[in-house]
Write a protein that holds these residues in place. Structure first.
Motif, PDB file in Angstrom:
ATOM      1  N   VAL A  68     -21.145   1.697  30.666  1.00  0.00           N
ATOM      2  CA  VAL A  68     -22.828   1.768  30.863  1.00  0.00           C
ATOM      3  C   VAL A  68     -23.309   2.854  31.621  1.00  0.00           C
ATOM      4  O   VAL A  68     -22.284   3.442  32.508  1.00  0.00           O
ATOM      5  CB  VAL A  68     -22.970   0.404  31.392  1.00  0.00           C
ATOM      6  CG1 VAL A  68     -22.989  -0.809  30.493  1.00  0.00           C
ATOM      7  CG2 VAL A  68     -22.672   0.258  32.689  1.00  0.00           C
ATOM      8  N   SER A  69     -24.403   3.267  31.618  1.00  0.00           N
ATOM      9  CA  SER A  69     -25.080   4.630  32.341  1.00  0.00           C
ATOM     10  C   SER A  69     -25.062   4.060  33.807  1.00  0.00           C
ATOM     11  O   SER A  69     -24.714   4.834  34.846  1.00  0.00           O
ATOM     12  CB  SER A  69     -26.192   4.846  31.663  1.00  0.00           C
ATOM     13  OG  SER A  69     -27.018   3.762  31.737  1.00  0.00           O
ATOM     14  N   SER A  70     -25.115   3.010  34.028  1.00  0.00           N
ATOM     15  CA  SER A  70     -25.509   2.516  35.550  1.00  0.00           C
ATOM     16  C   SER A  70     -25.410   0.940  35.550  1.00  0.00           C
ATOM     17  O   SER A  70     -25.878   0.358  34.463  1.00  0.00           O
ATOM     18  CB  SER A  70     -27.005   2.754  36.227  1.00  0.00           C
ATOM     19  OG  SER A  70     -27.906   2.324  35.405  1.00  0.00           O
ATOM     20  N   CYS A  71     -25.188   0.188  36.638  1.00  0.00           N
ATOM     21  CA  CYS A  71     -25.319  -0.972  36.838  1.00  0.00           C
ATOM     22  C   CYS A  71     -25.442  -1.639  38.414  1.00  0.00           C
ATOM     23  O   CYS A  71     -24.981  -0.839  39.118  1.00  0.00           O
ATOM     24  CB  CYS A  71     -24.022  -1.858  36.258  1.00  0.00           C
ATOM     25  SG  CYS A  71     -22.394  -1.367  37.141  1.00  0.00           S
ATOM     26  N   SER A 106     -29.090  -2.829  34.413  1.00  0.00           N
ATOM     27  CA  SER A 106     -28.909  -1.211  34.971  1.00  0.00           C
ATOM     28  C   SER A 106     -29.619  -0.911  36.216  1.00  0.00           C
ATOM     29  O   SER A 106     -30.377  -2.096  36.708  1.00  0.00           O
ATOM     30  CB  SER A 106     -29.988  -0.597  33.638  1.00  0.00           C
ATOM     31  OG  SER A 106     -31.062  -1.216  33.722  1.00  0.00           O
ATOM     32  N   HIS A 143     -31.453   3.428  29.573  1.00  0.00           N
ATOM     33  CA  HIS A 143     -30.237   2.842  29.944  1.00  0.00           C
ATOM     34  C   HIS A 143     -29.275   2.987  28.851  1.00  0.00           C
ATOM     35  O   HIS A 143     -29.519   2.636  27.585  1.00  0.00           O
ATOM     36  CB  HIS A 143     -30.478   1.454  30.290  1.00  0.00           C
ATOM     37  CG  HIS A 143     -31.636   1.485  31.616  1.00  0.00           C
ATOM     38  ND1 HIS A 143     -31.407   2.138  32.671  1.00  0.00           N
ATOM     39  CD2 HIS A 143     -32.723   0.800  31.409  1.00  0.00           C
ATOM     40  CE1 HIS A 143     -32.724   1.808  33.283  1.00  0.00           C
ATOM     41  NE2 HIS A 143     -33.501   1.119  32.620  1.00  0.00           N
ATOM     42  N   ASP A 189     -35.758  -1.592  35.320  1.00  0.00           N
ATOM     43  CA  ASP A 189     -34.242  -1.821  34.701  1.00  0.00           C
ATOM     44  C   ASP A 189     -34.285  -2.750  33.813  1.00  0.00           C
ATOM     45  O   ASP A 189     -35.116  -3.507  33.581  1.00  0.00           O
ATOM     46  CB  ASP A 189     -33.424  -2.378  35.962  1.00  0.00           C
ATOM     47  CG  ASP A 189     -33.308  -1.462  37.205  1.00  0.00           C
ATOM     48  OD1 ASP A 189     -33.114  -0.254  36.848  1.00  0.00           O
ATOM     49  OD2 ASP A 189     -33.213  -1.574  38.358  1.00  0.00           O
TER      50      ASP A 189
END
Length: 192
Positions: free
Chosen positions: A38-41, A61, A67, A157
């Motif tokens: 994933v791109s971010s979390c 995210s 995302h 998010d």
């Protein structure tokens, strides 16, 4: 309601969702064969929450949109259906409202194949990868990327509770023109 966008990919609006996950018997879940990222979390809400078969957990995210969920396979696979679980009643502004599906050999050549607008989804949302042409029943790819472009109520998010990726079930007997399904037919399908 489907509308063709200017770049050639298909744009679809979907509302609602199914509380029960039902998929045709001729499809199999391909997500186990892939590496997910994933791109971010947020801490504790990472990529493992997308694949744990628990609707109470979710990927959240943390950062700027879009995302991304990246699904990479070691060899080229045929994919036909993406099913994701989103719940507007529980997640409100964290619920995705516009999702883009991209496919390619890697990050360098991803091409958008479908854009879907989700209208207050509550349950399993089915995203078919088949194109406008009836001969395009699946996507043959090394990598699939699901990009959340926007959220409901202008949320920053996103929450996605589960993602499943399905492809056609392979013929159990290679080079056999027929697909026998019963054990008895399979037993007598070849000459010894």
């Amino acid at each position: 309601m489907a509308a063709e966008s200017s770049e050639g990919e298909e744009e679809t609006k979907l509302s609602g969702g199914n509380q029960l996950l039902t998929v045709d018997d001729d499809l199999m879940e391909m997500g186990k064969k892939a590496a997910w990222s994933v791109s971010s979390c947020k801490p504790g809400n990472g990529v493992s929450s997308l694949r744990d078969d628990n609707l109470e957990t979710y990927w959240q995210s943390d950062g700027a949109q879009p995302h991304l969920v990246n699904i990479q396979f070691q060899k080229k696979v045929k994919l036909q259906l993406i099913v994701l679980y989103a719940d507007f009643k529980l997640d409100e502004s964290y619920t995705p409202s516009k999702v883009s599906i991209r496919a390619g050999d890697g990050f360098h050549n991803l091409k958008e194949i479908k854009t879907v607008e989700l209208v207050k989804p509550s349950g399993w949302v089915y995203l078919s990868l088949s194109g406008v042409d009836p001969r395009d029943t699946f996507v043959n790819t090394f990598m699939l990327q699901i990009a959340v472009l926007s959220n409901h109520l202008n949320g920053r998010d996103t929450h996605v509770r589960q993602i499943k990726v399905y492809g056609p079930r392979p013929n159990p007997i290679p080079h056999q023109p027929f697909q026998f399904t019963s054990r008895e037919f399979i037993t007598y399908s070849s000459i010894r």
